[in-house]
Design a protein around this motif. Structure first.
Motif, short mmCIF file in Angstrom:
data_model
loop_
_atom_site.label_atom_id
_atom_site.label_comp_id
_atom_site.label_asym_id
_atom_site.label_seq_id
_atom_site.Cartn_x
_atom_site.Cartn_y
_atom_site.Cartn_z
N PRO A 239 0.90 -1.29 -0.12
CA PRO A 239 0.05 0.01 -0.09
C PRO A 239 0.92 1.15 -0.08
O PRO A 239 1.88 1.33 0.64
N ILE A 240 0.33 2.21 -0.73
CA ILE A 240 0.95 3.64 -0.47
C ILE A 240 0.24 4.21 1.09
O ILE A 240 -0.58 3.49 1.48
N PHE A 241 0.90 5.30 1.52
CA PHE A 241 0.58 5.82 2.67
C PHE A 241 0.07 7.30 2.62
O PHE A 241 0.82 7.88 2.09
N LEU A 242 -1.34 7.38 2.86
CA LEU A 242 -2.07 8.71 2.74
C LEU A 242 -2.39 9.11 4.04
O LEU A 242 -2.56 8.30 5.39
N LEU A 243 -2.26 10.56 4.50
CA LEU A 243 -2.61 11.03 5.38
C LEU A 243 -3.83 12.20 5.44
O LEU A 243 -4.04 12.71 4.29
N TYR A 244 -4.89 12.10 6.32
CA TYR A 244 -5.91 13.12 6.40
C TYR A 244 -6.25 13.66 7.63
O TYR A 244 -5.84 12.90 8.57
N ASP A 245 -6.59 14.81 7.71
CA ASP A 245 -7.35 15.32 8.98
C ASP A 245 -8.57 15.05 9.13
O ASP A 245 -9.66 15.29 8.59
N GLY A 246 -8.94 13.76 10.05
CA GLY A 246 -10.37 13.17 9.92
C GLY A 246 -10.99 13.73 11.09
O GLY A 246 -11.98 13.41 11.49
N ALA A 247 -10.43 14.56 12.06
CA ALA A 247 -10.97 15.38 13.08
C ALA A 247 -11.57 14.21 14.20
O ALA A 247 -12.66 14.64 14.53
N ASN A 248 -11.24 13.32 14.14
CA ASN A 248 -11.55 12.10 15.00
C ASN A 248 -13.01 11.71 14.58
O ASN A 248 -14.10 11.53 15.75
N GLY A 249 -13.32 11.66 13.27
CA GLY A 249 -14.74 11.53 13.02
C GLY A 249 -15.14 9.99 13.01
O GLY A 249 -14.31 9.25 13.59
N THR A 250 -16.29 9.81 12.11
CA THR A 250 -16.78 8.32 12.34
C THR A 250 -15.94 7.41 12.21
O THR A 250 -15.92 6.63 12.43
N ALA A 251 -15.13 7.76 10.74
CA ALA A 251 -14.11 6.65 10.49
C ALA A 251 -12.95 6.27 11.26
O ALA A 251 -12.87 4.91 11.82
N THR A 252 -12.50 7.41 12.22
CA THR A 252 -11.39 7.00 13.01
C THR A 252 -12.06 6.51 14.59
O THR A 252 -11.52 5.56 15.03
#
Length: 591
Positions: A239-252
């Motif tokens: 896999p490649i490595f992606l970062l995002y700002d999820g704001a501790n949302g539903t996914a996190t």
């Protein structure tokens, strides 16, 4: 209407992470069949990994015809004890210092090049790569003159070997596909380390869409190499490595709940001291909730620029191939209408580099297919979104394509608000520049502080205001600070943003290297060392040269540059911890 051979590609309408049927090793100790990412593996590491287990994934990602062949794979669950290899490091990570020219015992292998630069020499020419990479510029950068590599065995056989090995392991049960498509929660933990994220099929986008943001340029050699491997194996092997700002949302929150409350499918402790665990999320409602949360966010490519570029080249190549095989297109069922493209103003995105989405550069025809935001391919009526079948294909004219497995790429997506990245520096070593000469020539434009030992110099660098560089080698160290502002301003490119011009790697590549030392920061003249300043100094001492040691960039600096549509100079960042290769693979036929 698009011409023949130039199909319109499916266009994701947001950040999409689609479930897939993961392919995993059926062995007693999964750690023994994993490896670091391909571009961080030295020749000595290859031998150590193969001695750990004959089915190590390195045979797929860096095929090099080791002793034996793919048909001799052990039966599932059969492990072999590690065999000592003369000169091999005690762990895969220990050989990082040897991942540079002149330090490894063997000739370069496919996959060496700028993505993690296992070697400082030029990438080899790959099948289908067109003009020699030595004559090409970085994709989005300036030409570099580099020294060709010595002749090697035909590369095509290596890619074919990887394909045949993959097939043999699938046929024998060394590799087994999961029964149900899933998104995978992936956790890395150890002393001072905890990172969790999601592994899935990320929908491929153009950088102009402002959905997946690159921050580095890529070189054609590694792209051609990975393209040959992916197209021959018809697989994404790491896999490649992606970062995002999820704001501790539903996914996190779901990721954390799964890791806390459910039993992992895989648990492996690797020799670097990290424990890797993997869980499968197969519930359609959970997958839909994850994608609803991700949809309007942006992701930054932390590691894997060349592989992401390869995903996009392979995507177009496969669509063109299928278009040529079926130029008339398949008629749609009666009454099935094409999906219209998004209309209205571009929505705002949130993420590590939030900002308005730029328009897609090419017009999207109404018959072009989009990837559903819940992660289902529209041409797959069996895909479930919120418990209902996804829509079927609309009419397909020549030049228009429906979504296929090549419209996605294997990726790990990590929420930086919950798990801040570890961003480390990449140091330079200049073998042809003696340390005393480097320091003397810097005194015309920099304030130079002399230190008797490396430890004191490193401590001073850590406290110094940027830009600052520590020069090290056989004896002593010299800290460069406070550049002459007139000379610095004259050297930095006026067409770049002030943010880009303030990066220490920008100052190094545009001012120190060309103006102070009369050379370019390229693969011909410069070797690179990840993270380890002392290893860089030792390498400089052995080569009679100079190590240029840098402080790491700040993550917010990188994100801001990417948000502005710019790329940081080559070898500016090393995000971690990087995903371990071999825990879960993806093949197009099974996907």
């Amino acid at each position: 209407m698009p011409g023949m051979g130039t199909p319109e590609l499916p266009v994701p309408d947001g950040l999409v992470l689609r479930p897939f049927r993961g392919v995993r090793f059926a062995v007693e100790d999964p750690a023994k069949v994993t490896s670091p990412p391909y571009d961080l593996i030295s020749d000595a590491n290859v031998e150590a990994l193969l001695s750990s287990h004959p089915n190590n994934v390195v045979r797929l990602i860096l095929p090099c015809s080791p002793a034996g062949d793919s048909s001799s794979a052990p039966v599932p669950g059969q492990d072999t004890e590690p065999r000592p290899v003369d000169g091999a490091p005690s762990s895969p990570e220990a050989g990082r210092e040897n991942s540079h020219p002149g330090t490894g015992p063997a000739s370069p292998r496919p996959g060496t090049g700028p993505e993690g630069s296992r070697t400082g020499t030029a990438p080899e020419k790959r099948p289908g790569a067109g003009p020699s990479p030595q004559a090409q510029a970085p994709l989005g950068g300036q030409p570099d003159t580099v020294t060709p590599l010595p002749a090697q065995a035909p590369l095509e056989s290596r890619y074919i070997e990887a394909r045949d090995t993959l097939k043999a392991w699938l046929d024998s049960g060394v590799l087994v596909a999961d029964d149900v498509p899933a998104l995978y929660v992936y956790e890395q933990s150890g002393a001072g380390v905890l990172q969790r994220g999601l592994i899935g099929d990320v929908g491929l986008t153009d950088p102009e869409q402002r959905i997946i943001l690159p921050h580095e340029d890529v070189m054609p050699g590694p792209v051609a190499d990975r393209l040959a491997l992916m197209s021959t194996t018809q697989a994404n092997l790491e896999p490649i490595f992606l970062l995002y700002d999820g704001a501790n949302g539903t996914a996190t929150r779901l990721v954390d709940a799964v890791a806390s409350d459910r039993q992992p499918q895989v648990s492996a402790r690797t020799e670097d001291g990290l424990t890797h665990r993997l869980w499968a999320i197969t519930d359609p409602e959970e997958i839909a909730a994850i994608n609803a949360d991700l949809h309007d966010r942006q992701a930054l490519i932390a590691d894997g620029h060349h592989r992401y570029a390869t995903y996009r080249v392979l995507q177009r190549q496969e669509h063109e191939s299928h278009l040529q095989a079926d130029p008339a297109g398949e008629p749609a069922p009666d009454g099935d209408e094409p999906t219209p493209p998004p209309t209205g103003p571009a929505p705002e995105r949130t993420g590590p580099a939030a900002g308005p989405i730029r328009p897609v550069p090419e017009p999207i025809d109404q018959a072009s297919q989009r990837v559903d935001s819940a992660g289902a391919r529209r041409h797959d009526p069996s895909a479930q979104v919120d418990g209902a079948p996804a829509g079927e294909d609309g009419p397909a004219d020549a030049g228009r394509s429906t979504a296929g497995p090549w419209d996605f790429g294997l990726a790990l997506l990590v929420d930086t608000s919950a798990y801040p990245p570890d961003l480390q520096a990449i140091h330079r070593v200049i073998p042809g520049l003696p340390l005393d000469e480097a320091a003397a020539r810097a005194k015309g434009s920099w304030r130079v502080h002399d230190y008797d030992d490396l430890a004191r110099g490193l401590a001073a660098l850590e406290e110094a205001a940027e830009p600052a560089f520590l020069l090290a080698g056989e004896i002593g160290a010299h800290l460069l600070t406070d550049p002459d502002p007139v000379q610095l301003a004259h050297a930095m490119p006026p067409d770049r943003s002030g943010r880009w011009n303030s990066l220490n790697t920008s100052v190094l590549s545009e001012f120190v290297m060309p103006k102070v030392w009369g050379m370019r920061d390229n693969e011909r003249t410069v070797r690179i060392v990840h993270h380890d300043a002392r290893a860089a100094a030792r390498l400089a001492a052995r080569s009679g040269g100079t190590a240029v040691i840098l402080n790491p960039l700040k993550a917010e600096e990188v994100l801001a540059v990417a948000a502005g549509g710019e790329r940081v100079p080559r070898k500016s960042t090393s995000f971690g911890p990087k995903p371990r290769t071999g825990l879960v693979l993806r093949t197009f036929a099974i996907d």
